[in-house]
Structures are given as C-alpha cells and as structure tokens.
Motif scaffolding. Structure first.
Motif, PDB file in Angstrom:
ATOM      1  N   ALA A   1       0.849  -1.203   0.000  1.00 57.62           N
ATOM      2  CA  ALA A   1       0.000   0.000   0.000  1.00 57.62           C
ATOM      3  C   ALA A   1       0.874   1.239   0.000  1.00 57.62           C
ATOM      4  CB  ALA A   1      -0.914   0.024   1.223  1.00 57.62           C
ATOM      5  N   ASN A   2       0.364   2.318  -0.576  1.00 57.89           N
ATOM      6  CA  ASN A   2       1.050   3.605  -0.485  1.00 57.89           C
ATOM      7  C   ASN A   2       0.027   4.732  -0.626  1.00 57.89           C
ATOM      8  OD1 ASN A   2       1.211   2.771  -3.472  1.00 57.89           O
ATOM      9  ND2 ASN A   2       1.662   4.962  -3.533  1.00 57.89           N
ATOM     10  N   THR A   3       0.419   5.899  -0.139  1.00 57.14           N
ATOM     11  CA  THR A   3      -0.444   7.078  -0.253  1.00 57.14           C
ATOM     12  C   THR A   3      -0.130   7.800  -1.558  1.00 57.14           C
ATOM     13  OG1 THR A   3       1.141   8.513   0.873  1.00 57.14           O
ATOM     14  CG2 THR A   3      -0.535   7.459   2.245  1.00 57.14           C
ATOM     15  N   PRO A   4      -1.081   8.565  -2.074  1.00 56.35           N
ATOM     16  CA  PRO A   4      -0.768   9.450  -3.189  1.00 56.35           C
ATOM     17  C   PRO A   4       0.197  10.536  -2.699  1.00 56.35           C
ATOM     18  CG  PRO A   4      -3.150   9.377  -2.758  1.00 56.35           C
ATOM     19  CD  PRO A   4      -2.471   8.618  -1.677  1.00 56.35           C
ATOM     20  N   TRP A   5       0.936  11.126  -3.607  1.00 52.94           N
ATOM     21  CA  TRP A   5       1.836  12.215  -3.233  1.00 52.94           C
ATOM     22  C   TRP A   5       1.038  13.391  -2.718  1.00 52.94           C
ATOM     23  CZ3 TRP A   5       6.743  12.178  -2.236  1.00 52.94           C
ATOM     24  CH2 TRP A   5       7.504  11.114  -2.732  1.00 52.94           C
ATOM     25  N   SER A   6       1.561  14.007  -1.671  1.00 51.55           N
ATOM     26  CA  SER A   6       0.939  15.177  -1.059  1.00 51.55           C
ATOM     27  C   SER A   6       2.023  16.236  -0.861  1.00 51.55           C
ATOM     28  CB  SER A   6       0.324  14.777   0.283  1.00 51.55           C
ATOM     29  OG  SER A   6      -0.160  15.891   0.969  1.00 51.55           O
ATOM     30  N   TYR A   7       1.747  17.469  -1.277  1.00 52.37           N
ATOM     31  CA  TYR A   7       2.711  18.569  -1.169  1.00 52.37           C
ATOM     32  C   TYR A   7       2.148  19.661  -0.275  1.00 52.37           C
ATOM     33  CZ  TYR A   7       5.052  16.374  -5.082  1.00 52.37           C
ATOM     34  OH  TYR A   7       5.692  15.476  -5.880  1.00 52.37           O
ATOM     35  N   ASN A   8       3.048  20.348   0.449  1.00 47.93           N
ATOM     36  CA  ASN A   8       2.571  21.434   1.296  1.00 47.93           C
ATOM     37  C   ASN A   8       1.922  22.510   0.426  1.00 47.93           C
ATOM     38  OD1 ASN A   8       5.367  22.141   0.469  1.00 47.93           O
ATOM     39  ND2 ASN A   8       5.093  23.937   1.779  1.00 47.93           N
ATOM     40  N   ASP A   9       0.737  22.948   0.847  1.00 48.49           N
ATOM     41  CA  ASP A   9      -0.038  23.900   0.053  1.00 48.49           C
ATOM     42  C   ASP A   9       0.037  25.323   0.593  1.00 48.49           C
ATOM     43  OD1 ASP A   9      -1.479  23.463   2.332  1.00 48.49           O
ATOM     44  OD2 ASP A   9      -3.337  22.884   1.319  1.00 48.49           O
ATOM     45  N   LYS A  10       0.897  25.548   1.591  1.00 46.20           N
ATOM     46  CA  LYS A  10       1.115  26.888   2.138  1.00 46.20           C
ATOM     47  C   LYS A  10       2.487  26.924   2.792  1.00 46.20           C
ATOM     48  CE  LYS A  10      -1.446  25.546   6.244  1.00 46.20           C
ATOM     49  NZ  LYS A  10      -2.651  25.734   7.000  1.00 46.20           N
ATOM     50  N   THR A  11       2.938  28.079   3.169  1.00 50.14           N
ATOM     51  CA  THR A  11       4.208  28.211   3.867  1.00 50.14           C
ATOM     52  C   THR A  11       4.058  27.582   5.242  1.00 50.14           C
ATOM     53  OG1 THR A  11       4.755  30.230   2.680  1.00 50.14           O
ATOM     54  CG2 THR A  11       5.912  29.846   4.757  1.00 50.14           C
ATOM     55  N   ILE A  12       4.892  26.586   5.499  1.00 49.45           N
ATOM     56  CA  ILE A  12       4.750  25.795   6.728  1.00 49.45           C
ATOM     57  C   ILE A  12       6.072  25.103   7.031  1.00 49.45           C
ATOM     58  CG2 ILE A  12       3.966  23.667   5.607  1.00 49.45           C
ATOM     59  CD1 ILE A  12       1.754  23.546   7.819  1.00 49.45           C
ATOM     60  N   GLY A  13       6.223  24.579   8.242  1.00 52.58           N
ATOM     61  CA  GLY A  13       7.460  23.921   8.643  1.00 52.58           C
ATOM     62  C   GLY A  13       7.405  22.417   8.644  1.00 52.58           C
ATOM     63  N   TYR A  14       6.223  21.811   8.427  1.00 48.61           N
ATOM     64  CA  TYR A  14       6.103  20.349   8.410  1.00 48.61           C
ATOM     65  C   TYR A  14       4.963  19.958   7.482  1.00 48.61           C
ATOM     66  CZ  TYR A  14       2.053  21.189  11.299  1.00 48.61           C
ATOM     67  OH  TYR A  14       0.850  21.641  11.751  1.00 48.61           O
ATOM     68  N   TRP A  15       4.976  18.680   7.061  1.00 49.59           N
ATOM     69  CA  TRP A  15       3.917  18.166   6.198  1.00 49.59           C
ATOM     70  C   TRP A  15       3.825  16.673   6.421  1.00 49.59           C
ATOM     71  CZ3 TRP A  15       0.210  20.743   4.255  1.00 49.59           C
ATOM     72  CH2 TRP A  15      -0.594  20.215   3.241  1.00 49.59           C
ATOM     73  N   PHE A  16       2.627  16.103   6.425  1.00 51.52           N
ATOM     74  CA  PHE A  16       2.505  14.662   6.579  1.00 51.52           C
ATOM     75  C   PHE A  16       1.535  14.102   5.563  1.00 51.52           C
ATOM     76  CE2 PHE A  16      -0.528  16.435   9.564  1.00 51.52           C
ATOM     77  CZ  PHE A  16      -1.660  15.654   9.398  1.00 51.52           C
ATOM     78  N   SER A  17       1.729  12.832   5.263  1.00 52.62           N
ATOM     79  CA  SER A  17       0.897  12.156   4.271  1.00 52.62           C
ATOM     80  C   SER A  17      -0.426  11.764   4.897  1.00 52.62           C
ATOM     81  CB  SER A  17       1.587  10.894   3.763  1.00 52.62           C
ATOM     82  OG  SER A  17       1.638   9.920   4.780  1.00 52.62           O
ATOM     83  N   GLY A  18      -1.359  11.453   4.059  1.00 52.18           N
ATOM     84  CA  GLY A  18      -2.609  10.897   4.544  1.00 52.18           C
ATOM     85  C   GLY A  18      -2.428   9.431   4.864  1.00 52.18           C
ATOM     86  N   GLN A  19      -3.487   8.805   5.194  1.00 49.09           N
ATOM     87  CA  GLN A  19      -3.484   7.399   5.555  1.00 49.09           C
ATOM     88  C   GLN A  19      -3.379   6.538   4.302  1.00 49.09           C
ATOM     89  OE1 GLN A  19      -6.724   6.514   8.210  1.00 49.09           O
ATOM     90  NE2 GLN A  19      -7.373   4.833   6.924  1.00 49.09           N
ATOM     91  N   THR A  20      -2.517   5.514   4.340  1.00 47.88           N
ATOM     92  CA  THR A  20      -2.467   4.572   3.225  1.00 47.88           C
ATOM     93  C   THR A  20      -3.777   3.792   3.192  1.00 47.88           C
ATOM     94  OG1 THR A  20      -1.530   2.758   4.517  1.00 47.88           O
ATOM     95  CG2 THR A  20       0.042   4.212   3.386  1.00 47.88           C
ATOM     96  N   PRO A  21      -4.109   3.212   2.058  1.00 44.66           N
ATOM     97  CA  PRO A  21      -5.244   2.285   2.063  1.00 44.66           C
ATOM     98  C   PRO A  21      -4.959   1.202   3.096  1.00 44.66           C
ATOM     99  CG  PRO A  21      -4.493   2.693  -0.177  1.00 44.66           C
ATOM    100  CD  PRO A  21      -3.492   3.333   0.739  1.00 44.66           C
ATOM    101  N   ASN A  22      -5.989   0.734   3.776  1.00 46.07           N
ATOM    102  CA  ASN A  22      -5.724  -0.281   4.807  1.00 46.07           C
ATOM    103  C   ASN A  22      -5.281  -1.579   4.157  1.00 46.07           C
ATOM    104  OD1 ASN A  22      -8.022  -2.170   4.459  1.00 46.07           O
ATOM    105  ND2 ASN A  22      -9.255  -0.449   5.134  1.00 46.07           N
ATOM    106  N   VAL A  23      -4.475  -2.303   4.892  1.00 49.61           N
ATOM    107  CA  VAL A  23      -3.942  -3.590   4.457  1.00 49.61           C
ATOM    108  C   VAL A  23      -4.485  -4.641   5.408  1.00 49.61           C
ATOM    109  CG1 VAL A  23      -1.845  -4.965   4.187  1.00 49.61           C
ATOM    110  CG2 VAL A  23      -1.842  -2.529   3.575  1.00 49.61           C
ATOM    111  N   THR A  24      -5.097  -5.679   4.883  1.00 49.52           N
ATOM    112  CA  THR A  24      -5.544  -6.785   5.717  1.00 49.52           C
ATOM    113  C   THR A  24      -4.346  -7.682   5.990  1.00 49.52           C
ATOM    114  OG1 THR A  24      -7.751  -6.702   4.752  1.00 49.52           O
ATOM    115  CG2 THR A  24      -7.140  -8.734   5.902  1.00 49.52           C
TER     116      THR A  24
END
Length: 148
Positions: free
Chosen positions: A92-115
């Motif tokens: 599983a992997n998340t889609p790419w996510s980029y910071n959308d404003k001036t900020i000091g950190y950024w995190f990805s969303g949740q990956t699709p769940n894996v059974t």
C-alpha cells in the motif's frame, strides 16, 4: 527538544485522527532521519504504522519537517507513505501530497488499509524536497516490524 515536540505532536494528531475512524491498538514509529540541505533548507522525516482494535488491518503515515524552526514556501515538501511486507513487497502507499502553504512540516494521509495475512509489516516514507531546480528524494528510516 523541538524535534521531540514535533514528533510527539505528529503522533498525537495521527492518534486523534485514527480514533475518529478506528480504535488504535498498537503502533510503531521510525526514528527520524536528517537530510539536505536543499535550496538552503535542512529537513528530517519519519513514519508510523498503526493497526485497528481487532489487529486485522494496518495503515501507514509519513511526515517531513524543516529543521531549526524554519518554514518553506508552498510546494517545497512532498511526502508519500509506503507499507511493505517483510519480504520487501509493497502492499500500500499514499498518493503524493505537497505542502499547500508556507509551513514547517507536512505529513501524508493514511495509506489504504492492508488486511494482515500472517506477515510482518513495516512502513517507510519518501520525501521530496525542492532543491532550486527539481526535487530531491530521501527515504525515511523504516519503522520496526509489526508482527502478527
């Protein structure tokens, strides 16, 4: 000190996010990894792997932060989280996510769940950082294995 605070806040907010969707039973976190500087900014990244209350599904998250309390312009940081089986197969992997404003950190969303199917799993994050002409990529340290 600031690095530990950011790491703690990341875990806290991810925990709250997950508690709204599933009860979290166990989680594992990677150690942070420093990289850069790119275009005058130094970074660190890390990732986490979470499971639900029934220990049947897992999710991965990843984060990137600018060091020394700095902020970067919009689009300077990208992140994606990847969940792997112990044999190295990406499940599983998340889609790419980029910071959308001036900020000091950024995190990805949740990956699709894996059974979970009798494997050990781990998570890695891939960060993209603007270097002035293109993006440089840096993998996070992997999380410890989540064993079942």
């Amino acid at each position: 000190m600031l690095k530990k605070l950011r790491y703690t806040l990341f875990a806290f907010f991810i925990g709250i996010f997950l508690s709204l969707t599933n009860a979290v039973l166990a989680d594992v976190y990677s150690t942070s990894k420093d990289f850069g500087p790119y275009a005058g900014y130094s970074y660190y990244n890390y990732c986490a792997l979470f499971t639900d209350q029934n220990s049947t599904k897992i999710w991965g998250y990843s984060a990137v932060s600018v060091k020394n309390g700095q902020t970067v312009p919009s689009g300077y940081m990208g992140i994606s989280a990847y969940v792997y089986r112990q044999d190295g197969t990406c499940v599983a992997n998340t889609p790419w996510s980029y910071n959308d404003k001036t900020i000091g950190y950024w995190f990805s969303g949740q990956t699709p769940n894996v059974t979970k199917r009798g494997y050990n799993y781990y998570c890695k994050g891939l960060s993209l950082s603007w270097n002035g002409s293109s993006y440089s990529s840096d993998w996070s340290n992997p999380t410890p294995y989540m064993s079942f």
